[in-house]
Structures are given as structure tokens and as C-alpha cells.
Design a protein around this motif. Structure first.
Motif, PDB file in Angstrom:
ATOM      1  N   THR A 133      -3.677  11.059 -17.431  1.00 23.44           N
ATOM      2  CA  THR A 133      -4.488  11.921 -16.565  1.00 23.44           C
ATOM      3  C   THR A 133      -3.767  13.223 -16.239  1.00 23.44           C
ATOM      4  OG1 THR A 133      -3.638  10.836 -14.575  1.00 23.44           O
ATOM      5  CG2 THR A 133      -5.677   9.946 -15.553  1.00 23.44           C
ATOM      6  N   GLY A 134      -2.555  13.392 -16.773  1.00 26.57           N
ATOM      7  CA  GLY A 134      -1.833  14.645 -16.590  1.00 26.57           C
ATOM      8  C   GLY A 134      -0.924  14.710 -15.383  1.00 26.57           C
ATOM      9  N   GLU A 135      -0.739  13.597 -14.652  1.00 25.25           N
ATOM     10  CA  GLU A 135       0.091  13.644 -13.443  1.00 25.25           C
ATOM     11  C   GLU A 135       1.570  13.545 -13.787  1.00 25.25           C
ATOM     12  OE1 GLU A 135       0.522  11.567  -9.014  1.00 25.25           O
ATOM     13  OE2 GLU A 135      -1.155  11.029 -10.345  1.00 25.25           O
ATOM     14  N   LEU A 136       2.355  14.451 -13.232  1.00 27.02           N
ATOM     15  CA  LEU A 136       3.799  14.433 -13.414  1.00 27.02           C
ATOM     16  C   LEU A 136       4.367  13.186 -12.749  1.00 27.02           C
ATOM     17  CD1 LEU A 136       5.989  16.283 -14.677  1.00 27.02           C
ATOM     18  CD2 LEU A 136       6.297  17.281 -12.403  1.00 27.02           C
ATOM     19  N   THR A 137       5.133  12.388 -13.527  1.00 25.39           N
ATOM     20  CA  THR A 137       5.551  11.063 -13.070  1.00 25.39           C
ATOM     21  C   THR A 137       6.974  10.792 -13.523  1.00 25.39           C
ATOM     22  OG1 THR A 137       3.254  10.282 -13.268  1.00 25.39           O
ATOM     23  CG2 THR A 137       4.957   8.590 -13.171  1.00 25.39           C
ATOM     24  N   VAL A 138       7.689   9.983 -12.748  1.00 21.31           N
ATOM     25  CA  VAL A 138       9.041   9.564 -13.111  1.00 21.31           C
ATOM     26  C   VAL A 138       8.971   8.163 -13.728  1.00 21.31           C
ATOM     27  CG1 VAL A 138      11.379   9.064 -12.309  1.00 21.31           C
ATOM     28  CG2 VAL A 138      10.047  10.891 -11.225  1.00 21.31           C
ATOM     29  N   ASP A 139       9.427   8.049 -14.974  1.00 23.22           N
ATOM     30  CA  ASP A 139       9.534   6.742 -15.632  1.00 23.22           C
ATOM     31  C   ASP A 139      10.879   6.156 -15.229  1.00 23.22           C
ATOM     32  OD1 ASP A 139       9.451   4.540 -17.245  1.00 23.22           O
ATOM     33  OD2 ASP A 139       9.509   5.635 -19.152  1.00 23.22           O
ATOM     34  N   CYS A 140      10.842   5.170 -14.346  1.00 21.17           N
ATOM     35  CA  CYS A 140      12.072   4.688 -13.697  1.00 21.17           C
ATOM     36  C   CYS A 140      12.886   3.790 -14.622  1.00 21.17           C
ATOM     37  CB  CYS A 140      11.731   3.923 -12.419  1.00 21.17           C
ATOM     38  SG  CYS A 140      10.938   4.952 -11.168  1.00 21.17           S
ATOM     39  N   SER A 141      14.137   4.163 -14.831  1.00 22.01           N
ATOM     40  CA  SER A 141      15.073   3.282 -15.527  1.00 22.01           C
ATOM     41  C   SER A 141      15.780   2.378 -14.533  1.00 22.01           C
ATOM     42  CB  SER A 141      16.094   4.112 -16.307  1.00 22.01           C
ATOM     43  OG  SER A 141      16.782   5.013 -15.439  1.00 22.01           O
ATOM     44  N   ALA A 142      15.799   2.775 -13.270  1.00 16.82           N
ATOM     45  CA  ALA A 142      16.381   1.962 -12.194  1.00 16.82           C
ATOM     46  C   ALA A 142      15.713   2.354 -10.886  1.00 16.82           C
ATOM     47  CB  ALA A 142      17.885   2.173 -12.101  1.00 16.82           C
ATOM     48  N   ILE A 143      15.522   1.379 -10.023  1.00 21.14           N
ATOM     49  CA  ILE A 143      14.953   1.646  -8.703  1.00 21.14           C
ATOM     50  C   ILE A 143      15.533   0.653  -7.723  1.00 21.14           C
ATOM     51  CG2 ILE A 143      12.898   0.208  -9.109  1.00 21.14           C
ATOM     52  CD1 ILE A 143      11.330   2.307  -7.406  1.00 21.14           C
ATOM     53  N   ARG A 144      15.885   1.135  -6.532  1.00 19.39           N
ATOM     54  CA  ARG A 144      16.547   0.281  -5.541  1.00 19.39           C
ATOM     55  C   ARG A 144      15.831   0.399  -4.200  1.00 19.39           C
ATOM     56  NH1 ARG A 144      22.579   2.017  -5.012  1.00 19.39           N
ATOM     57  NH2 ARG A 144      22.601   0.180  -3.648  1.00 19.39           N
ATOM     58  N   LEU A 145      15.817  -0.704  -3.486  1.00 20.69           N
ATOM     59  CA  LEU A 145      15.331  -0.710  -2.107  1.00 20.69           C
ATOM     60  C   LEU A 145      16.472  -0.214  -1.214  1.00 20.69           C
ATOM     61  CD1 LEU A 145      13.119  -1.456  -0.049  1.00 20.69           C
ATOM     62  CD2 LEU A 145      14.082  -3.777  -0.003  1.00 20.69           C
ATOM     63  N   LEU A 146      16.188   0.834  -0.423  1.00 20.24           N
ATOM     64  CA  LEU A 146      17.213   1.402   0.457  1.00 20.24           C
ATOM     65  C   LEU A 146      16.998   1.015   1.912  1.00 20.24           C
ATOM     66  CD1 LEU A 146      17.400   5.020  -1.036  1.00 20.24           C
ATOM     67  CD2 LEU A 146      18.762   3.003  -1.663  1.00 20.24           C
ATOM     68  N   THR A 147      15.737   0.953   2.341  1.00 24.65           N
ATOM     69  CA  THR A 147      15.418   0.615   3.731  1.00 24.65           C
ATOM     70  C   THR A 147      14.139  -0.219   3.749  1.00 24.65           C
ATOM     71  OG1 THR A 147      16.390   2.664   4.556  1.00 24.65           O
ATOM     72  CG2 THR A 147      14.873   1.514   6.026  1.00 24.65           C
ATOM     73  N   LYS A 148      14.166  -1.316   4.503  1.00 24.01           N
ATOM     74  CA  LYS A 148      12.988  -2.170   4.633  1.00 24.01           C
ATOM     75  C   LYS A 148      12.158  -1.731   5.826  1.00 24.01           C
ATOM     76  CE  LYS A 148      10.290  -5.489   3.602  1.00 24.01           C
ATOM     77  NZ  LYS A 148       9.490  -5.300   2.375  1.00 24.01           N
ATOM     78  N   SER A 149      10.866  -1.522   5.614  1.00 19.04           N
ATOM     79  CA  SER A 149       9.945  -1.205   6.699  1.00 19.04           C
ATOM     80  C   SER A 149       9.358  -2.504   7.228  1.00 19.04           C
ATOM     81  CB  SER A 149       8.825  -0.290   6.193  1.00 19.04           C
ATOM     82  OG  SER A 149       7.860  -0.078   7.202  1.00 19.04           O
ATOM     83  N   LEU A 150       9.679  -2.828   8.472  1.00 17.62           N
ATOM     84  CA  LEU A 150       9.229  -4.106   9.042  1.00 17.62           C
ATOM     85  C   LEU A 150       7.839  -4.021   9.652  1.00 17.62           C
ATOM     86  CD1 LEU A 150      12.542  -5.306  10.720  1.00 17.62           C
ATOM     87  CD2 LEU A 150      11.593  -5.972   8.501  1.00 17.62           C
ATOM     88  N   ARG A 151       7.361  -2.834   9.910  1.00 19.65           N
ATOM     89  CA  ARG A 151       6.040  -2.675  10.522  1.00 19.65           C
ATOM     90  C   ARG A 151       5.090  -1.994   9.532  1.00 19.65           C
ATOM     91  NH1 ARG A 151       5.585  -3.445  16.014  1.00 19.65           N
ATOM     92  NH2 ARG A 151       7.559  -3.976  17.043  1.00 19.65           N
ATOM     93  N   PRO A 152       3.838  -2.432   9.481  1.00 19.92           N
ATOM     94  CA  PRO A 152       2.877  -1.823   8.558  1.00 19.92           C
ATOM     95  C   PRO A 152       2.468  -0.434   9.022  1.00 19.92           C
ATOM     96  CG  PRO A 152       1.766  -3.420   9.952  1.00 19.92           C
ATOM     97  CD  PRO A 152       3.246  -3.548  10.254  1.00 19.92           C
ATOM     98  N   LEU A 153       2.272   0.469   8.069  1.00 19.13           N
ATOM     99  CA  LEU A 153       1.766   1.797   8.384  1.00 19.13           C
ATOM    100  C   LEU A 153       0.273   1.724   8.682  1.00 19.13           C
ATOM    101  CD1 LEU A 153       3.578   3.959   5.670  1.00 19.13           C
ATOM    102  CD2 LEU A 153       4.156   3.713   8.094  1.00 19.13           C
ATOM    103  N   PRO A 154      -0.262   2.729   9.349  1.00 18.79           N
ATOM    104  CA  PRO A 154      -1.704   2.751   9.614  1.00 18.79           C
ATOM    105  C   PRO A 154      -2.494   2.844   8.322  1.00 18.79           C
ATOM    106  CG  PRO A 154      -0.549   4.352  10.968  1.00 18.79           C
ATOM    107  CD  PRO A 154       0.423   3.869   9.949  1.00 18.79           C
TER     108      PRO A 154
END
Length: 504
Positions: A133-154
Motif C-alpha cells: 500500500t506504499g507505507e514506509l515500514t521497518v522490517d524488524c530484524s530484532a525487537i525488544r520490550l523496554l517498558t511494560k504498560s500495566l494499564r490499558p489505554l483509552p
């Protein structure tokens, strides 16, 4: 359907508690890996910069010359499609899409990724490509969780819909509401533009105390506090005026301060008890020159914030390009209400009768000028839409302003009104120490009679004046109200990051 695919807006408290419990369980699992909350990921690229630099590159160009990036941000959208997923992350500069696949990460890491939630903060490394669809995107070779969100967003697309919750939980509002982030970015630019304008015109930025032994510089009820070591009562600053003028006495002939003030007053769409002003003082200046300077400053702020001097506020045009109007109090009333003749407006008895009909209290000692001002505030102020200087205020309500040589009952003072509200207040400063002492005494009498907003007698300020204050002009500009105009905000709490609220 996972909890994060629901609309949090409509959740009952027990539903939200269930989501939080699930997320805490995920956090407990993460802790067991010994990798929770790492601090060794260093972002090298932002979403905004990536889009700015690479948006023009085609799909084939990106494939021929791979670009590796290292990004981080908060997950706002997540679409898992079996062995691959798309997520959208947000940083301060904007949003960016990431492509995460089992083939790239490996089975174990991909399974862990699928358990991450909307709101989690991640860091990723990968190469740029364009989707079909033409969207600029990052093809991830690695991805890490840095911070856990304990509360749901609106709710995904609407953010916080309850205004009070927006003010109480500004952190959530900023995550989910692009308009809020933009408004506060504009506020920062406005403040910086004012600072640059003042310095460019030869003013020295200074800092004055926020705790005063005697409150002064404005007619307002102060907040009180107590200093234990000194065993003395102190007041939070209601205005920096008297300290800034002390500096002019000391030889700093052009000074300004972007300052926080505190006034113990009610809350309204235009009032917060803690607010920001810019006050400036210039030796060998008077209120006519101040009006010219203030007009130029506001035009500069509009250009810096919006790129132009004509803009809309709450659906109505505002024009900063034309010369600002200048009217006396009685001229403004007559223009807004032609049925009130200038002869009537000069009649104290008629003014008292009209104010009584409007149920506006006027003290028995109020003179003609104070009565005119009361009628102006009750009937006319709200009608002043385009920038208008109201000039020549009554001396009896201007205890720090110089009397006019033409009429001692009038002070060389102005207030600037825009969109029906006061934006600035300035005057030729009173530099006669004996006149100032007499006016302080009148204020002290009013305070003894029950006027909680009347000023105190400040003996040290009188002593400073006795050393000699040169002819000086001074002005205060309400930063919050100016930002309201330039961000199209109806409520002052929309332009203050953490406005004062009642306890929950």
C-alpha cells in the motif's frame, strides 16, 4: 479477542481490573527472564526524521540501497496475522509502522512478542521498505520490550473523552491525543519566541523570588505559607512587579521575567490559581510606547506559532495584522452600547443606577472612574473581539501607575483585550515615592476595611523608590491566555499541562 482489542472507554471497573491483572501476570513472567525494564537500548532514529528523509524514496530504491534504522516508541496499534504482524509505534516526532515476523525473530522471540500489549514501549532494529500500500515500514530484524504498560489505554481512536480525566491524567491525554501534543508544542514555541524577541530588543532576562514577605504588584488574594526556620509567614508571588522595578532602580534598565504567579481565586475557563505571565520594564519609556511594543510582540508570536497574523479563534476570525484599536473606557462602552450616551457615562448618579439595575455592587466610596470601570466589565469587555487597548484607567483602581499630567484622576494605564478577555496590563510606572506611599496607605485602609485583594504597605519598595526610579514603563502579558488564542483553546486548562483540580 484479546483485552486490548476491546474499547477501553466502555469498560466497567472490574473489566479494567481484569486487564491490569493479566498484564501484571505478563510482567511477572518477564521478570523471571531477568530482562525486565532494560536500559541498554539506544535509539538512533525518530519516526519524524525517518519520514522526512526517506518519504520520497520508492520501493525499488529502498530495496536497492537498504537503510538500517534503530527506533523506539509506544505501541498504539497491533495487527497479528499468524506468522507476521504489523504494529504502529509513536514517539515525540510521530508514528511509524513496524513489520514483525517469525522468520526474522525466531519462534521463541515471536511468541514472546505476540504477548505484548497496546501501550508497551519497545525498541527495534531493522531495514526500511514499502508495503504494497506504499507505507514506509521497518522490517524488524530484532525487537525488544523496554517498558511494560500495566494499564490499558483509552479507546483507540478517540482518546480520553471525559474532559476532567484529560486534565487529571495529562500523561494519557498526551499519549492518545495528537491535538493536545501539538497545542503544548505550540505553547513552547510561543514562549521561546517571546524570549527571543525580548533579548533581541535588548532586555535582560532575570529571576525574582516566588516567596514574598509582603505580596504586591497586583490586586489579588494571595496564598499563604510558613517558613519554619525563619518562623515567619510568607506569601506565594501574585506578581513580580515590585521586585522587577527594584532592579530598574539598581540600573538594569530593560528587564523581563517569564514567571509563575499564584492567586487564591476561583477556577474558571479563564482562570487557574497558578499561571504564567511575562512582565517587562523599560526605563525612559511610557505607556504609549509600551502599547506599540506589546502590539509588535503579539504579532511576532502569532507569526512564529501560526505562520501568519490573521487566524480563527473558536470559529471567528482574529486579525493581528491591523493596528490595534485604542479606546477609553467610556468610548468603549458607548461603541458597544450606543444607547449609553457619553453624557450619561460621565454622570456618577446615572452609573450607580445602571449598575444597581444590573445587580453589580459598587462601593459607596467608588468615584466616577471606578463606576465606569464596573459598567465596562459588566457590559462591554466581552464584546472586544479584535485586539483593543482600553486606555486611561481611573487612578483610584491603579495604585502603581503614574497619574496623567492632563488629568490627575486618570492613570497612564492600558489593558489589552482580545476575544473578550484581558491579555495584557501595562502603565507608566509611578516613580514618586511620596505619591506611592500615600496610595499604599489608601490600599492598607481598604484592606483593613475588608478588601482581601487590596495591597499591603511595602516599606522596602518605598525605600527603593527613594533612591530614584527613572521614568519607566512596565507591562504584564498573560502567557496562558495568549496560548489559548493561538491554539484555539476554549479553556485555560487546555493549555496548562497540569491544571489545578479538586481531589478525586
Amino acid at each position: 479477542m484479546s483485552p486490548d482489542d476491546t474499547q477501553v472507554k466502555g469498560l466497567l471497573p472490574q473489566d479494567e481490573n481484569h486487564i491490569i491483572a493479566e498484564r501484571r501476570a505478563k510482567l511477572a513472567e518477564w521478570r523471571q527472564t531477568g530482562q525486565a525494564y532494560p536500559n541498554d537500548f539506544r535509539r538512533e532514529n525518530t519516526a519524524g526524521k525517518i519520514n522526512e528523509v526517506y518519504d520520497a524514496r520508492s520501493r525499488d530504491e529502498l530495496a536497492a540501497s537498504p537503510v538500517e534504522v534503530k527506533v523506539a516508541g509506544r505501541i498504539l496499534l497491533k495487527r497479528v496475522m499468524g506468522k507476521a504482524a504489523f504494529i504502529s509505534i509513536q514517539d515525540l516526532s510521530g508514528r511509524l509502522q513496524l513489520y514483525v515476523s517469525r522468520d526474522q525473530l525466531g519462534e521463541q522471540d515471536y511468541v514472546a512478542f505476540k504477548r505484548w500489549d497496546i501501550g508497551d514501549i519497545v525498541g527495534a532494529v531493522g531495514t526500511l521498505f514499502r508495503t504494497r500500500t506504499g507505507e514506509l515500514t521497518v522490517d524488524c530484524s530484532a525487537i525488544r520490550l523496554l517498558t511494560k504498560s500495566l494499564r490499558p489505554l483509552p479507546e483507540k481512536f478517540h482518546g480520553l473523552t471525559d474532559q476532567e480525566q484529560k486534565y487529571r491524567m495529562r500523561y494519557v491525554d498526551l499519549i492518545t491525543n495528537e491535538q493536545s501534543r501539538l497545542a503544548f508544542a505550540i505553547r513552547s514555541r510561543i514562549v521561546q519566541s517571546i524570549r527571543n524577541f525580548m533579548v533581541r530588543h535588548g532586555f535582560l532576562e532575570v529571576e525574582t523570588p516566588m516567596m514574598h514577605s509582603i505580596p504586591g504588584g497586583a490586586a489579588a488574594r494571595p496564598f499563604r505559607t510558613h517558613h519554619n526556620a525563619l518562623e515567619m509567614e510568607l506569601f506565594l508571588r501574585i506578581a513580580p512587579e515590585l521586585h522587577l522595578k527594584r532592579l530598574v532602580v539598581g540600573g538594569f534598565e530593560k528587564v523581563f521575567e517569564i514567571n509563575r504567579n499564584f492567586r487564591n481565586e476561583g477556577l474558571s475557563p479563564r482562570h487557574n490559581p497558578e499561571f504564567t505571565m511575562m512582565e517587562f520594564y523599560e526605563a525612559y519609556s511610557e505607556y504609549g510606547q509600551l502599547m506599540d511594543f506589546t502590539e509588535g510582540l503579539l504579532r511576532h508570536s502569532a507569526r512564529e506559532a501560526l505562520g501568519g497574523e490573521v487566524f480563527a479563534y473558536q470559529g471567528r476570525p482574529l486579525d493581528f495584522a491591523k493596528p490595534f484599536a485604542r479606546l477609553t473606557i467610556s468610548q468603549a462602552i458607548h461603541r458597544s452600547h450606543p444607547g449609553f450616551s457619553l453624557t450619561q457615562l460621565a454622570d456618577a448618579a446615572w452609573l450607580r443606577e445602571k449598575l444597581a439595575a444590573l445587580k453589580v455592587e459598587a462601593g459607596s466610596a467608588a468615584g466616577l472612574g471606578a463606576l465606569q470601570l464596573a459598567l465596562f466589565e459588566a457590559t462591554t469587555e466581552v464584546d472586544l473581539w479584535n485586539p483593543t487597548f482600553i486606555v486611561d484607567y481611573p487612578a483610584e483602581v491603579s495604585p502603581l501607575a503614574r497619574r496623567s499630567d492632563r488629568n490627575p484622576d486618570v492613570a497612564e494605564r492600558f489593558e489589552l483585550f482580545i476575544a473578550g478577555r484581558e491579555i495584557a496590563n501595562g502603565f507608566s510606572e509611578l516613580n514618586d515615592p511620596e505619591d506611592q506611599a500615600a496610595r499604599f496607605l489608601e490600599q492598607a485602609k481598604a484592606k483593613d476595611a475588608g478588601d482581601e485583594e487590596a495591597m499591603y504597605y511595602d516599606a522596602d519598595y518605598i525605600r527603593a523608590l527613594e533612591y530614584g526610579l527613572p521614568p519607566t514603563g512596565g507591562c504584564g502579558i498573560g502567557i496562558d491566555r495568549l496560548v489559548m488564542l493561538l491554539t484555539d483553546a476554549a479553556n485555560i486548562r487546555d493549555v496548562i499541562l497540569f491544571p489545578q483540580m479538586r481531589p478525586e
